[in-house]
Design a protein around this motif. Structure first.
Motif, PDB file in Angstrom:
ATOM      1  N   SER A 190      48.893  62.513  43.023  1.00 32.40           N
ATOM      2  CA  SER A 190      49.922  63.415  43.514  1.00 32.40           C
ATOM      3  C   SER A 190      49.518  64.015  44.850  1.00 32.40           C
ATOM      4  CB  SER A 190      50.129  64.533  42.492  1.00 32.40           C
ATOM      5  OG  SER A 190      50.985  65.508  43.017  1.00 32.40           O
ATOM      6  N   LEU A 191      50.495  64.274  45.694  1.00 37.24           N
ATOM      7  CA  LEU A 191      50.238  64.958  46.957  1.00 37.24           C
ATOM      8  C   LEU A 191      50.143  66.465  46.753  1.00 37.24           C
ATOM      9  CD1 LEU A 191      52.686  63.091  49.316  1.00 37.24           C
ATOM     10  CD2 LEU A 191      50.221  62.823  49.176  1.00 37.24           C
TER      11      LEU A 191
ATOM     12  N   THR B  50      53.219  50.869  52.174  1.00 37.96           N
ATOM     13  CA  THR B  50      53.833  49.749  52.886  1.00 37.96           C
ATOM     14  C   THR B  50      52.733  48.781  53.302  1.00 37.96           C
ATOM     15  OG1 THR B  50      53.634  50.618  55.145  1.00 37.96           O
ATOM     16  CG2 THR B  50      55.544  51.352  53.845  1.00 37.96           C
ATOM     17  N   GLY B  51      53.110  47.637  53.797  1.00 35.78           N
ATOM     18  CA  GLY B  51      52.148  46.659  54.289  1.00 35.78           C
ATOM     19  C   GLY B  51      51.376  47.151  55.504  1.00 35.78           C
ATOM     20  N   GLU B  52      51.899  48.152  56.176  1.00 34.40           N
ATOM     21  CA  GLU B  52      51.250  48.692  57.369  1.00 34.40           C
ATOM     22  C   GLU B  52      50.567  50.029  57.111  1.00 34.40           C
ATOM     23  OE1 GLU B  52      53.956  48.760  60.628  1.00 34.40           O
ATOM     24  OE2 GLU B  52      54.611  46.704  60.262  1.00 34.40           O
ATOM     25  N   GLY B  53      50.514  50.469  55.879  1.00 37.73           N
ATOM     26  CA  GLY B  53      49.890  51.747  55.539  1.00 37.73           C
ATOM     27  C   GLY B  53      50.867  52.663  54.835  1.00 37.73           C
ATOM     28  N   LYS B  54      50.469  53.905  54.708  1.00 43.19           N
ATOM     29  CA  LYS B  54      51.310  54.884  54.003  1.00 43.19           C
ATOM     30  C   LYS B  54      52.415  55.411  54.906  1.00 43.19           C
ATOM     31  CE  LYS B  54      47.634  56.376  51.000  1.00 43.19           C
ATOM     32  NZ  LYS B  54      46.736  57.459  50.604  1.00 43.19           N
ATOM     33  N   LEU B  55      53.564  55.642  54.276  1.00 44.84           N
ATOM     34  CA  LEU B  55      54.701  56.251  54.942  1.00 44.84           C
ATOM     35  C   LEU B  55      55.122  57.428  54.075  1.00 44.84           C
ATOM     36  CD1 LEU B  55      56.872  56.001  57.211  1.00 44.84           C
ATOM     37  CD2 LEU B  55      58.223  54.678  55.578  1.00 44.84           C
ATOM     38  N   TYR B  56      55.416  58.542  54.691  1.00 38.35           N
ATOM     39  CA  TYR B  56      55.832  59.729  53.951  1.00 38.35           C
ATOM     40  C   TYR B  56      57.305  59.987  54.209  1.00 38.35           C
ATOM     41  CZ  TYR B  56      50.890  60.265  53.306  1.00 38.35           C
ATOM     42  OH  TYR B  56      49.580  60.039  52.949  1.00 38.35           O
ATOM     43  N   LEU B  57      58.021  60.303  53.142  1.00 39.74           N
ATOM     44  CA  LEU B  57      59.460  60.532  53.204  1.00 39.74           C
ATOM     45  C   LEU B  57      59.766  61.928  52.684  1.00 39.74           C
ATOM     46  CD1 LEU B  57      62.458  59.530  53.433  1.00 39.74           C
ATOM     47  CD2 LEU B  57      62.185  58.690  51.078  1.00 39.74           C
TER      48      LEU B  57
ATOM     49  N   ALA C  94      54.216  58.865  59.494  1.00 40.99           N
ATOM     50  CA  ALA C  94      52.924  58.368  59.018  1.00 40.99           C
ATOM     51  C   ALA C  94      52.056  59.505  58.479  1.00 40.99           C
ATOM     52  CB  ALA C  94      52.200  57.640  60.147  1.00 40.99           C
ATOM     53  N   ARG C  95      52.434  60.745  58.769  1.00 39.63           N
ATOM     54  CA  ARG C  95      51.690  61.913  58.281  1.00 39.63           C
ATOM     55  C   ARG C  95      52.622  62.837  57.522  1.00 39.63           C
ATOM     56  NH1 ARG C  95      48.811  64.938  62.948  1.00 39.63           N
ATOM     57  NH2 ARG C  95      48.445  66.228  61.147  1.00 39.63           N
ATOM     58  N   HIS C  96      52.096  63.471  56.488  1.00 45.13           N
ATOM     59  CA  HIS C  96      52.905  64.486  55.800  1.00 45.13           C
ATOM     60  C   HIS C  96      52.462  65.839  56.331  1.00 45.13           C
ATOM     61  CE1 HIS C  96      49.826  65.761  52.793  1.00 45.13           C
ATOM     62  NE2 HIS C  96      49.417  64.518  52.941  1.00 45.13           N
TER      63      HIS C  96
ATOM     64  N   VAL D  81      58.947  67.950  57.035  1.00 43.80           N
ATOM     65  CA  VAL D  81      59.917  68.648  56.183  1.00 43.80           C
ATOM     66  C   VAL D  81      60.913  69.443  57.014  1.00 43.80           C
ATOM     67  CG1 VAL D  81      58.453  68.639  54.136  1.00 43.80           C
ATOM     68  CG2 VAL D  81      58.337  70.578  55.690  1.00 43.80           C
ATOM     69  N   VAL D  82      60.493  69.922  58.178  1.00 39.44           N
ATOM     70  CA  VAL D  82      61.418  70.618  59.080  1.00 39.44           C
ATOM     71  C   VAL D  82      62.485  69.647  59.581  1.00 39.44           C
ATOM     72  CG1 VAL D  82      61.600  71.686  61.367  1.00 39.44           C
ATOM     73  CG2 VAL D  82      59.841  72.452  59.766  1.00 39.44           C
ATOM     74  N   ALA D  83      62.082  68.434  59.910  1.00 40.26           N
ATOM     75  CA  ALA D  83      63.048  67.437  60.382  1.00 40.26           C
ATOM     76  C   ALA D  83      64.092  67.132  59.302  1.00 40.26           C
ATOM     77  CB  ALA D  83      62.331  66.162  60.813  1.00 40.26           C
ATOM     78  N   SER D  84      63.664  67.033  58.049  1.00 40.91           N
ATOM     79  CA  SER D  84      64.632  66.764  56.973  1.00 40.91           C
ATOM     80  C   SER D  84      65.563  67.963  56.772  1.00 40.91           C
ATOM     81  CB  SER D  84      63.920  66.384  55.671  1.00 40.91           C
ATOM     82  OG  SER D  84      63.190  67.458  55.146  1.00 40.91           O
ATOM     83  N   LEU D  85      65.022  69.173  56.879  1.00 37.35           N
ATOM     84  CA  LEU D  85      65.850  70.380  56.775  1.00 37.35           C
ATOM     85  C   LEU D  85      66.872  70.439  57.912  1.00 37.35           C
ATOM     86  CD1 LEU D  85      66.565  73.189  55.628  1.00 37.35           C
ATOM     87  CD2 LEU D  85      64.741  74.097  57.076  1.00 37.35           C
TER      88      LEU D  85
END
Length: 138
Positions: free
Chosen positions: A6-7, A42-49, A67-69, A74-78
């Motif tokens: 878990s993150l 992913t095949g290229e590394g971790k992706l955070y959504l 690529a970073r959490h 989270v501001v961009a999603s808000l």
């Protein structure tokens, strides 16, 4: 097969009251939103959504990937969620976990600048309705 971890880590901060009382439904649009962050291999590394959904319709209102959490994610999603709803998000209750991204000053400032009232800026929730339920937060 690797075991997922878990993150979210338990923190030392006391948990706020569960203002939605674990009821993840809403009686109308833009009453309660929920935000979350997930890791995708992913095949290229971790992706955070990071996502924001309306708990009435379960509609995805905002999302961001990186690529970073961090707080910027989270501001961009808000910001996308607020823009999807025309920029006026007064009266919305936002429920998130107590992850460091949602408890960050950057996220709190974004909430304030989105016309989200100070209770969210202080604890991770949005509420302008005097009788509104509150949400679990930092």
């Amino acid at each position: 097969m690797r075991r997922r971890r878990s993150l979210t880590r338990p923190g030392k901060r006391p948990a706020a009251a569960d203002f939605v009382r674990r009821d993840f439904t809403a009686e109308e649009p833009d009453l309660v939103w929920a935000g979350d962050l997930t890791e995708i291999e992913t095949g290229e590394g971790k992706l955070y959504l990071a996502t924001v959904i309306d708990l009435f319709s379960r509609r995805l209102l905002g999302y961001a990937m990186a690529a970073r959490h961090d707080a910027d994610l989270v501001v961009a999603s808000l910001n996308m969620a607020a823009a999807t709803r025309g920029g006026d998000v007064r009266g919305v209750i936002m429920h998130t976990d107590r992850g460091s991204e949602y408890c960050s000053r950057r996220f709190k400032r974004a909430a304030e600048s989105s016309a989200l009232p100070s209770p969210w800026a202080e604890s991770g929730l949005v509420s302008t309705r005097p009788s509104a339920r509150r949400s679990t937060a930092c």
